[in-house]
Design an enzyme around this catalytic site. Structure first.
Site, PDB file in Angstrom:
ATOM      1  N   ARG A 166     -34.923 -48.793 108.650  1.00 22.66           N
ATOM      2  CA  ARG A 166     -34.790 -48.654 106.849  1.00 22.66           C
ATOM      3  C   ARG A 166     -33.165 -48.132 107.562  1.00 22.66           C
ATOM      4  O   ARG A 166     -32.663 -48.242 106.679  1.00 22.66           O
ATOM      5  CB  ARG A 166     -35.007 -46.771 106.608  1.00 22.66           C
ATOM      6  N   THR A 167     -32.801 -46.936 108.555  1.00 20.27           N
ATOM      7  CA  THR A 167     -31.670 -46.950 108.195  1.00 20.27           C
ATOM      8  C   THR A 167     -30.215 -47.803 108.300  1.00 20.27           C
ATOM      9  O   THR A 167     -29.442 -47.508 107.455  1.00 20.27           O
ATOM     10  CB  THR A 167     -31.280 -45.227 109.632  1.00 20.27           C
ATOM     11  N   LYS A 214     -23.237 -54.956 130.481  1.00 18.91           N
ATOM     12  CA  LYS A 214     -22.638 -55.468 131.709  1.00 18.91           C
ATOM     13  C   LYS A 214     -22.665 -53.671 132.535  1.00 18.91           C
ATOM     14  O   LYS A 214     -21.659 -53.633 132.714  1.00 18.91           O
ATOM     15  CB  LYS A 214     -22.035 -56.073 131.652  1.00 18.91           C
ATOM     16  N   HIS A 270     -30.311 -35.736 112.499  1.00 17.99           N
ATOM     17  CA  HIS A 270     -30.550 -37.300 111.748  1.00 17.99           C
ATOM     18  C   HIS A 270     -29.776 -36.893 109.955  1.00 17.99           C
ATOM     19  O   HIS A 270     -30.606 -36.556 109.142  1.00 17.99           O
ATOM     20  CB  HIS A 270     -31.900 -37.971 111.591  1.00 17.99           C
ATOM     21  N   ARG A 325     -26.539 -44.907 116.168  1.00 18.12           N
ATOM     22  CA  ARG A 325     -27.431 -44.084 116.555  1.00 18.12           C
ATOM     23  C   ARG A 325     -27.381 -44.548 117.649  1.00 18.12           C
ATOM     24  O   ARG A 325     -27.346 -45.729 118.326  1.00 18.12           O
ATOM     25  CB  ARG A 325     -28.373 -44.710 115.580  1.00 18.12           C
TER      26      ARG A 325
HETATM   27  N1   CP Z   1     -36.184 -42.787 108.823  1.00 21.54           N
HETATM   28  C1   CP Z   1     -35.501 -43.589 110.351  1.00 21.54           C
HETATM   29  O1   CP Z   1     -34.656 -43.066 110.442  1.00 21.54           O
HETATM   30  O2   CP Z   1     -36.110 -44.792 110.451  1.00 21.54           O
HETATM   31  P1   CP Z   1     -35.590 -45.733 111.311  1.00 21.54           P
HETATM   32  O3   CP Z   1     -35.417 -45.345 112.628  1.00 21.54           O
HETATM   33  O4   CP Z   1     -36.347 -47.141 111.007  1.00 21.54           O
HETATM   34  O5   CP Z   1     -34.342 -46.135 110.893  1.00 21.54           O
END
Ligand code: CP
Length: 303
Positions: free
Chosen positions: A51-52, A80, A129, A101
């Protein structure tokens, strides 16, 4: 460090949050623009995401921007042995904004201190987050018509679940009452409880998912975060601790909405998906508009 970075939800004031929600609403009415037509944005995912990453990429595409990056760090020179420092220093030369991320807590702050362009944290370990929080708040506002004075129940892995940590901090601007439902192994960390005590925000802790939820406005379910457990046996002991079923929702308020950052494993029975109180798939959809608003804010685009 670029002052427009969003690393922790604490980087945004109450008025920043309200501004993002207002802009997100405008993007929901009309998501397609050319505001990013001269911009290149890096999407660096050192940890899996559906999603993110895809909602950021949708948000950028709908604003006319271009994306470089990776969805799997094993295809990059990290494989590497290249350090995060060197990776960020170099990509900083290529783009106008970095979305990142990473599994290590604090990595987004570290990257933001290296980069000259703004950095948006798309999740750093069990820490924060913040863009999930903004889409969660947008979802709460859309479903409740307000942010103030809500009964917010957080359920599941409150120890490792970074989304609940960010949401708790952001909702603290709006006089909530929190209820934490978690097994003793996965309770809300002390630092967040001390934060609430310091702000005189009431919270209650429970270990059972039962009729205690009848007073809830928001039921925020979370997945037990298997990838954060050092001992796989500990995960096995708690992985099925709560499963939300329709029978548990029969006494709940009409305005209750069930949120979940997703992915779901088995903490919400699939029969709940057709319950009018289920909102988690719409919540994921709201991520595009909230992230459009955050990207524009990070780039100083006001129009
Ligand atoms: N909600 C969320 O962070 O989903 P993902 O890990 O799929 O990005």
């Amino acid at each position: 460090m670029n002052e427009r970075s969003l690393v922790s939800i604490g980087d945004y004031s109450k008025s920043d949050i309200l501004e993002v929600l207002k802009v997100a609403s405008k993007f929901e009415s009309n998501p397609n623009h050319t505001l990013l037509k001269d911009k290149v944005i890096a999407s660096l995912f050192f940890e899996p995401s559906t999603r993110t990453r895809l909602s950021f990429e949708t948000a950028i595409s709908r604003l006319g921007g271009r994306i470089i990056g990776f969805a799997d760090a094993s295809t990059s020179s990290v494989q590497k042995g290249e350090t995060l420092n060197d990776t960020i220093k170099m990509i900083d030369n290529y783009v106008d904004l970095i979305v990142m991320r990473h599994p290590v807590e604090g990595s987004a702050r570290y990257a933001s201190e290296i980069a000259k362009v703004p950095v948006i944290n798309a999740g750093d370990g069990a820490n924060q987050h913040p863009t999930q929080t903004l889409l969660d708040m947008y979802s709460i506002y859309k479903t409740q018509g307000r942010l103030e004075n809500l009964q917010i129940y957080m359920v599941g892995d409150l120890k490792y679940g970074r989304t609940v940590h960010s949401l708790l901090q952001a909702m603290s601007h709006f006089k909530p009452t929190f209820h934490f439902i978690a097994p003793k192994e996965l309770q809300m960390p002390e630092e967040y409880k001390l934060y609430l005590i310091g702000k005189k925000i009431p919270f209650y802790e429970h270990t059972e998912l039962n009729e205690v939820i009848n007073d809830a406005d928001i039921l925020y379910m979370t997945r037990v975060q298997k990838e954060r457990f050092a001992d796989p046996l500990e995960y096995e002991q708690v992985k099925n601790v709560y499963i939300l079923k329709n029978s548990l929702l029969s006494g709940t308020k009409d305005n209750l909405r069930i949120l979940h950052p997703l992915p779901r494993i088995n903490e919400i029975d699939t029969n709940v998906d057709s319950n009018p109180k289920a909102y988690y798939f719409e919540q994921a959809g709201n991520g595009v508009f909230a992230r459009q608003a955050v990207i524009c804010k990070a780039l100083g685009i006001n129009d």
